[in-house]
Design a protein around this motif. Structure first.
Motif, short mmCIF file in Angstrom:
data_model
loop_
_atom_site.label_atom_id
_atom_site.label_comp_id
_atom_site.label_asym_id
_atom_site.label_seq_id
_atom_site.Cartn_x
_atom_site.Cartn_y
_atom_site.Cartn_z
N THR A 72 27.69 122.47 40.59
CA THR A 72 27.29 121.89 39.32
C THR A 72 27.44 120.38 39.34
OG1 THR A 72 27.99 123.92 38.20
CG2 THR A 72 27.70 121.97 36.83
N GLN A 85 35.01 129.90 41.68
CA GLN A 85 34.95 128.94 40.58
C GLN A 85 34.90 127.51 41.09
OE1 GLN A 85 38.31 129.74 37.98
NE2 GLN A 85 36.88 129.97 36.29
N THR A 86 35.71 127.20 42.08
CA THR A 86 35.74 125.86 42.66
C THR A 86 34.38 125.52 43.27
OG1 THR A 86 38.10 126.08 43.12
CG2 THR A 86 36.90 124.38 44.35
N ARG A 113 31.84 124.85 40.47
CA ARG A 113 32.01 123.51 39.90
C ARG A 113 31.47 122.45 40.82
NH1 ARG A 113 37.92 124.71 38.60
NH2 ARG A 113 37.70 126.06 36.81
#
Length: 82
Positions: A76, A69-70, A73
């Motif tokens: 992104t 997830q990190t 992000r």
């Protein structure tokens, strides 16, 4: 123990790995949820060593999901127009 347990645990585990390998959050969720099945299996068969493995696998799934997830992000945020 009923033979379908081993097939169920295999199918769920492979499905989770498949989706995780395709970079889908669903894969990590399936893998983490599968540990509940391993806990049930451990208790039903009185093979308590599987409780330790379910805890260890659950921890690894959760840790890797947070790392993934990190990274997502970060990608992104890097791809955002400035």
């Amino acid at each position: 123990m009923i033979a379908w347990w081993s097939w169920l645990l295999t199918a769920v585990g492979v499905t989770g790995l498949y989706y995780a390998g395709r970079k889908r959050a669903l894969g990590w969720a399936i893998g983490l949820s599968a540990q509940l099945l391993w806990v049930a299996y451990a208790l039903a068969t009185t093979q308590y060593g599987f409780l330790a493995s379910a805890g260890a696998y659950g921890w690894v799934y959760a840790k890797n999901f947070r790392t993934w997830q990190t990274e997502q992000r970060g990608v992104t945020a890097d791809a955002a127009p400035q």
